[in-house]
Design a protein around this motif. Structure first.
Motif, PDB file in Angstrom:
ATOM      1  N   UNK A 307       0.758  -0.967   0.250  1.00  0.00           N
ATOM      2  CA  UNK A 307       0.017  -0.018  -0.174  1.00  0.00           C
ATOM      3  C   UNK A 307       0.870   1.127  -0.223  1.00  0.00           C
ATOM      4  N   UNK A 308       0.835   1.896  -1.315  1.00  0.00           N
ATOM      5  CA  UNK A 308       1.853   3.086  -1.111  1.00  0.00           C
ATOM      6  C   UNK A 308       1.686   4.152   0.009  1.00  0.00           C
ATOM      7  N   UNK A 309       2.526   4.328   0.778  1.00  0.00           N
ATOM      8  CA  UNK A 309       2.485   5.188   1.983  1.00  0.00           C
ATOM      9  C   UNK A 309       1.669   7.334   1.574  1.00  0.00           C
ATOM     10  N   UNK A 310       2.203   7.676   0.810  1.00  0.00           N
ATOM     11  CA  UNK A 310       1.693   8.611   1.022  1.00  0.00           C
ATOM     12  C   UNK A 310       0.602   8.960  -0.584  1.00  0.00           C
ATOM     13  N   UNK A 311      -0.329   9.857   0.089  1.00  0.00           N
ATOM     14  CA  UNK A 311      -1.670  10.243  -0.719  1.00  0.00           C
ATOM     15  C   UNK A 311      -0.945  10.353  -2.120  1.00  0.00           C
ATOM     16  N   UNK A 312      -2.893  10.830  -2.567  1.00  0.00           N
ATOM     17  CA  UNK A 312      -2.455  11.484  -4.063  1.00  0.00           C
ATOM     18  C   UNK A 312      -2.116  12.588  -4.386  1.00  0.00           C
ATOM     19  N   UNK A 313      -2.774  13.472  -2.673  1.00  0.00           N
ATOM     20  CA  UNK A 313      -2.671  14.928  -3.004  1.00  0.00           C
ATOM     21  C   UNK A 313      -0.887  14.753  -2.459  1.00  0.00           C
ATOM     22  N   UNK A 314      -0.427  14.308  -2.113  1.00  0.00           N
ATOM     23  CA  UNK A 314       0.869  14.391  -1.100  1.00  0.00           C
ATOM     24  C   UNK A 314       2.208  13.712  -2.932  1.00  0.00           C
ATOM     25  N   UNK A 315       1.425  13.292  -3.529  1.00  0.00           N
ATOM     26  CA  UNK A 315       2.670  12.599  -4.915  1.00  0.00           C
ATOM     27  C   UNK A 315       2.420  13.281  -5.509  1.00  0.00           C
ATOM     28  N   UNK A 316       1.108  14.837  -5.922  1.00  0.00           N
ATOM     29  CA  UNK A 316       1.408  15.235  -7.024  1.00  0.00           C
ATOM     30  C   UNK A 316       2.389  16.649  -6.447  1.00  0.00           C
ATOM     31  N   UNK A 317       2.361  17.171  -5.131  1.00  0.00           N
ATOM     32  CA  UNK A 317       2.090  18.392  -4.822  1.00  0.00           C
ATOM     33  C   UNK A 317       4.276  18.016  -5.004  1.00  0.00           C
ATOM     34  N   UNK A 318       4.512  17.066  -4.629  1.00  0.00           N
ATOM     35  CA  UNK A 318       5.778  16.267  -4.467  1.00  0.00           C
ATOM     36  C   UNK A 318       7.313  16.812  -5.242  1.00  0.00           C
TER      37      UNK A 318
END
Length: 322
Positions: A307-318
């Motif tokens: 399970x990915x630990x980073x949310x979609x929002x966190x992933x995009x904003x990274x």
């Protein structure tokens, strides 16, 4: 021209402990992996580039995998596992140099793994090997054909590396070989095509197209490689992040203003801009913002409980360092 051979021994570590060799360790993903893994494993890094910010207990060999000295790492150490990330992705390098570095380097590395009894081999490939296409089904499984080179010759050697690892898996059943195919890797320090595209304030989109996009955070990819070192996984795995969203939603989250360009105009125009160094993307990259290349990651979920630990929002904003 390759960097001079340079060897730094870890200080205060146990040189008798079986090691994990990590190729391509000096890149942004390699550094992320090393910082995650070095406290639990003895790591030996191989890369042509120096490793900025290297943890003191990581042993570093600054060398080219194609050179004979690389074999010394395996001859002089007990290597229990290899994580191979030493793949060149530079659209401005010649195809010959790409092929030699990626394919010859991988071939030599796999030969050393077989010769010196390495028990686990993890090869980082990419979901890009399937290739975006108007004919793709919604979610491609690991059995889907690797068609990317039919539209983009620049990924031919990446496919060849993937196939070399696949062949190695069948020829050496006593070695647990894992081939990871993550979706688009993004992160604050990552400088690949997806991250660079998403950093553009006014990115091109192709008028009339809004494909679903799958992204994964660089830290989640490093975690996947750590998980792959476990005894259970072997074979080919698609590795997905927190899900998929339309390209327009990704750009909206970043607050970027898309410029729709008719696709018959976009390719020749981008070709000119790339040739004159006004753009960093060759025209075939446009396929990724026009066609679907979504993969099914269920096999990896079932085998390792992923399970990915980073949310979609966190992933995009990274991609913009947030």
């Amino acid at each position: 021209m390759s960097a001079p051979h340079e060897e730094e021994k870890e200080s205060g570590g146990d040189n008798k402990k079986p090691a994990v060799v990590v190729t391509g360790i000096s890149g942004n993903l390699g550094r992320t992996l090393a910082k995650m893994l070095h406290k639990r494993e003895r790591i030996i890094g191989i890369d042509r580039r120096p490793f900025a910010g290297r943890p003191k207990d990581v042993e570093m060999h600054q060398m080219d995998l194609r050179k004979k000295k690389a074999e010394d790492v395996f001859r002089k150490n007990e290597v229990r596992a290899v994580i191979h990330m030493g793949i060149m992705h530079d659209p401005r390098m010649s195809e010959e140099e790409h092929h030699s570095f990626n394919v010859v380097g991988t071939t030599r590395l796999l030969e050393y793994c077989a010769k010196y009894g390495v028990k686990k081999v993890v090869v980082l490939s990419s979901a890009n090997v399937y290739g975006p296409s108007p004919d793709n089904s919604n979610f491609l499984t690991e059995d889907a054909p690797l068609m990317a080179a039919s539209r983009f010759s620049g990924v031919r050697d990446l496919i060849e590396v993937d196939m070399l690892a696949h062949s190695f898996f069948w020829k050496h059943p006593n070695i647990e070989t894992v081939i990871l195919r993550p979706v688009h890797i993004v992160g604050p320090t990552i400088k690949n095509a997806p991250s660079n595209y998403l950093r553009l304030r006014y990115p091109w989109t192709l008028a009339g197209f809004d494909p679903m996009v799958q992204l994964i955070h660089v830290e989640d990819v490093a975690r996947a490689m750590v998980e792959a070192l476990r005894p259970e996984p072997k074979g080919v795995y698609n590795v997905v992040g927190p899900g998929q969203v339309p390209l327009s939603a990704v750009l909206g989250e970043l607050g970027h203003t898309a410029i729709p360009v008719p696709h018959p105009v976009a390719r020749p125009l981008l070709g000119l801009m790339f040739r004159y160094r006004l753009a960093n993307f060759p025209p075939p990259e446009l396929d990724h913002i026009q066609f679907l290349c979504a993969v099914d990651g269920n096999r990896w979920v079932q085998d390792v409980g992923w399970k990915a630990r980073h949310s979609m929002r966190d992933t995009i904003r990274s991609v913009v360092g947030e």
